[in-house]
Design a protein around this motif. Structure first.
Motif, PDB file in Angstrom:
ATOM      1  N   GLU A   1       0.683  -1.153   0.014  1.00 42.43           N
ATOM      2  CA  GLU A   1       0.069  -0.177  -0.010  1.00 42.43           C
ATOM      3  C   GLU A   1       1.057   1.204   0.181  1.00 42.43           C
ATOM      4  O   GLU A   1       1.874   1.339   0.750  1.00 42.43           O
ATOM      5  N   ILE A   2       0.363   2.192  -0.649  1.00 46.86           N
ATOM      6  CA  ILE A   2       1.186   3.520  -0.640  1.00 46.86           C
ATOM      7  C   ILE A   2       0.378   4.856  -0.212  1.00 46.86           C
ATOM      8  O   ILE A   2      -0.878   4.780  -0.720  1.00 46.86           O
ATOM      9  N   PHE A   3       0.671   5.600   0.725  1.00 44.75           N
ATOM     10  CA  PHE A   3      -0.131   6.863   1.109  1.00 44.75           C
ATOM     11  C   PHE A   3       0.784   7.920   0.873  1.00 44.75           C
ATOM     12  O   PHE A   3       2.156   8.005   1.224  1.00 44.75           O
ATOM     13  N   ILE A   4       0.471   9.087   0.225  1.00 48.35           N
ATOM     14  CA  ILE A   4       1.018  10.131  -0.142  1.00 48.35           C
ATOM     15  C   ILE A   4       0.154  11.222   0.819  1.00 48.35           C
ATOM     16  O   ILE A   4      -0.922  11.595   0.533  1.00 48.35           O
ATOM     17  N   LEU A   5       1.021  11.831   1.821  1.00 47.89           N
ATOM     18  CA  LEU A   5       0.486  13.062   2.617  1.00 47.89           C
ATOM     19  C   LEU A   5       0.877  14.182   1.878  1.00 47.89           C
ATOM     20  O   LEU A   5       2.232  14.336   1.605  1.00 47.89           O
ATOM     21  N   THR A   6       0.212  15.289   1.468  1.00 50.37           N
ATOM     22  CA  THR A   6       0.418  16.396   0.731  1.00 50.37           C
ATOM     23  C   THR A   6      -0.578  17.546   0.918  1.00 50.37           C
ATOM     24  O   THR A   6      -1.601  17.364   1.583  1.00 50.37           O
ATOM     25  N   THR A   7      -0.185  18.457   0.306  1.00 53.61           N
ATOM     26  CA  THR A   7      -1.079  19.918   0.260  1.00 53.61           C
ATOM     27  C   THR A   7      -1.942  19.668  -0.859  1.00 53.61           C
ATOM     28  O   THR A   7      -1.903  18.703  -1.703  1.00 53.61           O
ATOM     29  N   LYS A   8      -2.886  20.822  -0.865  1.00 58.73           N
ATOM     30  CA  LYS A   8      -3.780  20.719  -2.202  1.00 58.73           C
ATOM     31  C   LYS A   8      -3.194  20.816  -3.311  1.00 58.73           C
ATOM     32  O   LYS A   8      -3.432  20.344  -4.403  1.00 58.73           O
ATOM     33  N   VAL A   9      -2.041  21.693  -3.472  1.00 61.20           N
ATOM     34  CA  VAL A   9      -1.121  21.938  -4.643  1.00 61.20           C
ATOM     35  C   VAL A   9      -0.313  20.642  -4.702  1.00 61.20           C
ATOM     36  O   VAL A   9      -0.112  20.274  -5.950  1.00 61.20           O
ATOM     37  N   GLY A  10       0.241  20.100  -3.895  1.00 60.22           N
ATOM     38  CA  GLY A  10       0.884  18.875  -4.059  1.00 60.22           C
ATOM     39  C   GLY A  10      -0.016  17.772  -4.596  1.00 60.22           C
ATOM     40  O   GLY A  10       0.616  17.215  -5.562  1.00 60.22           O
ATOM     41  N   ARG A  11      -1.234  17.797  -4.276  1.00 62.18           N
ATOM     42  CA  ARG A  11      -2.088  16.669  -4.840  1.00 62.18           C
ATOM     43  C   ARG A  11      -2.173  16.923  -6.349  1.00 62.18           C
ATOM     44  O   ARG A  11      -2.187  15.981  -6.989  1.00 62.18           O
ATOM     45  N   GLU A  12      -2.465  18.068  -6.664  1.00 61.12           N
ATOM     46  CA  GLU A  12      -2.677  18.418  -8.160  1.00 61.12           C
ATOM     47  C   GLU A  12      -1.630  18.126  -8.653  1.00 61.12           C
ATOM     48  O   GLU A  12      -1.747  17.399 -10.019  1.00 61.12           O
TER      49      GLU A  12
ATOM     50  N   LYS B   1       2.218   3.677 -12.947  1.00 58.73           N
ATOM     51  CA  LYS B   1       1.876   2.391 -13.444  1.00 58.73           C
ATOM     52  C   LYS B   1       2.812   1.774 -14.229  1.00 58.73           C
ATOM     53  O   LYS B   1       3.449   0.831 -14.461  1.00 58.73           O
ATOM     54  N   ALA B   2       3.441   2.773 -15.175  1.00 57.46           N
ATOM     55  CA  ALA B   2       4.589   2.488 -16.035  1.00 57.46           C
ATOM     56  C   ALA B   2       5.988   2.195 -15.190  1.00 57.46           C
ATOM     57  O   ALA B   2       6.652   1.065 -15.528  1.00 57.46           O
ATOM     58  N   PHE B   3       6.143   2.567 -14.048  1.00 56.07           N
ATOM     59  CA  PHE B   3       7.170   2.284 -13.261  1.00 56.07           C
ATOM     60  C   PHE B   3       6.978   0.889 -12.616  1.00 56.07           C
ATOM     61  O   PHE B   3       7.856  -0.017 -12.909  1.00 56.07           O
ATOM     62  N   PHE B   4       5.746   0.395 -12.314  1.00 55.40           N
ATOM     63  CA  PHE B   4       5.453  -0.685 -11.653  1.00 55.40           C
ATOM     64  C   PHE B   4       5.793  -1.925 -12.969  1.00 55.40           C
ATOM     65  O   PHE B   4       6.285  -2.834 -12.644  1.00 55.40           O
ATOM     66  N   LYS B   5       5.082  -1.580 -13.971  1.00 54.58           N
ATOM     67  CA  LYS B   5       5.254  -2.440 -15.244  1.00 54.58           C
ATOM     68  C   LYS B   5       6.695  -2.667 -15.598  1.00 54.58           C
ATOM     69  O   LYS B   5       7.267  -3.829 -15.740  1.00 54.58           O
ATOM     70  N   GLU B   6       7.430  -1.562 -15.564  1.00 51.91           N
ATOM     71  CA  GLU B   6       8.998  -1.797 -15.939  1.00 51.91           C
ATOM     72  C   GLU B   6       9.864  -2.702 -15.134  1.00 51.91           C
ATOM     73  O   GLU B   6      10.574  -3.466 -15.396  1.00 51.91           O
ATOM     74  N   PHE B   7       9.336  -2.804 -13.630  1.00 45.58           N
ATOM     75  CA  PHE B   7       9.878  -3.402 -12.620  1.00 45.58           C
ATOM     76  C   PHE B   7       9.268  -4.984 -12.627  1.00 45.58           C
ATOM     77  O   PHE B   7       9.610  -5.794 -11.669  1.00 45.58           O
ATOM     78  N   GLY B   8       8.270  -5.460 -13.417  1.00 47.14           N
ATOM     79  CA  GLY B   8       7.609  -6.374 -13.285  1.00 47.14           C
ATOM     80  C   GLY B   8       6.770  -6.515 -11.843  1.00 47.14           C
ATOM     81  O   GLY B   8       6.686  -7.905 -11.463  1.00 47.14           O
ATOM     82  N   LEU B   9       6.189  -5.478 -11.463  1.00 49.13           N
ATOM     83  CA  LEU B   9       5.354  -5.405 -10.058  1.00 49.13           C
ATOM     84  C   LEU B   9       3.993  -5.369 -10.330  1.00 49.13           C
ATOM     85  O   LEU B   9       3.651  -4.796 -11.369  1.00 49.13           O
ATOM     86  N   GLU B  10       2.905  -5.789  -9.371  1.00 48.63           N
ATOM     87  CA  GLU B  10       1.618  -5.484  -9.403  1.00 48.63           C
ATOM     88  C   GLU B  10       1.433  -4.114  -9.021  1.00 48.63           C
ATOM     89  O   GLU B  10       2.001  -3.596  -8.101  1.00 48.63           O
ATOM     90  N   PRO B  11       0.802  -3.333  -9.993  1.00 47.79           N
ATOM     91  CA  PRO B  11       0.475  -1.717  -9.500  1.00 47.79           C
ATOM     92  C   PRO B  11      -0.024  -1.910  -8.339  1.00 47.79           C
ATOM     93  O   PRO B  11      -1.295  -2.368  -7.895  1.00 47.79           O
ATOM     94  N   VAL B  12       0.369  -0.633  -7.760  1.00 52.85           N
ATOM     95  CA  VAL B  12      -0.472  -0.086  -6.258  1.00 52.85           C
ATOM     96  C   VAL B  12      -0.953   1.010  -6.524  1.00 52.85           C
ATOM     97  O   VAL B  12      -0.257   2.041  -6.894  1.00 52.85           O
ATOM     98  N   GLU B  13      -2.343   1.334  -6.405  1.00 51.05           N
ATOM     99  CA  GLU B  13      -2.868   2.690  -6.530  1.00 51.05           C
ATOM    100  C   GLU B  13      -2.903   3.416  -5.288  1.00 51.05           C
ATOM    101  O   GLU B  13      -3.209   2.988  -4.049  1.00 51.05           O
ATOM    102  N   PRO B  14      -2.092   4.299  -5.176  1.00 47.61           N
ATOM    103  CA  PRO B  14      -1.866   4.882  -3.964  1.00 47.61           C
ATOM    104  C   PRO B  14      -2.977   6.014  -3.424  1.00 47.61           C
ATOM    105  O   PRO B  14      -3.918   6.368  -4.134  1.00 47.61           O
ATOM    106  N   SER B  15      -2.985   6.256  -2.038  1.00 48.31           N
ATOM    107  CA  SER B  15      -4.141   7.089  -1.498  1.00 48.31           C
ATOM    108  C   SER B  15      -3.488   8.263  -1.221  1.00 48.31           C
ATOM    109  O   SER B  15      -2.509   8.323  -0.581  1.00 48.31           O
ATOM    110  N   VAL B  16      -4.097   9.310  -1.812  1.00 47.65           N
ATOM    111  CA  VAL B  16      -3.470  10.573  -1.681  1.00 47.65           C
ATOM    112  C   VAL B  16      -4.111  11.256  -0.539  1.00 47.65           C
ATOM    113  O   VAL B  16      -5.489  11.445  -0.850  1.00 47.65           O
TER     114      VAL B  16
END
Length: 83
Positions: A36-47, A60-75
């Protein structure tokens, strides 16, 4: 028992910090892959995250390049009493 690997990022307006850190964790011995991935940020950072990391599928391209299952982060947007 398998532990879940939670990655928690405090990010401003520099989305590449996410992929750079993920890359570094994959190069560890043994590699550490996020469940799991969580990204804590500001409104501008979220944009910026949505536009430069999520919206154009860079993550998604990063995960594909390294042969990993994609993880959808929570922002998570951190705000003060004025929003």
């Amino acid at each position: 028992m398998k532990y879940k690997e939670l990655f928690i990022f405090a990010a401003g307006t520099t989305p590449q910090i996410i992929t750079e850190t993920l890359y570094a964790m994959l190069k560890k011995n043994p590699p550490v892959e996020p469940d799991e991935i969580f990204i804590l940020t500001t409104k501008v950072g979220r944009e910026k995250m949505v536009c430069e990391l999520l919206g154009n599928s860079r993550l998604k391209a990063f995960f594909k390049e390294f042969g990993l299952e994609p993880v959808e982060p929570s922002v998570v947007v951190i705000s003060d009493d004025k929003g």
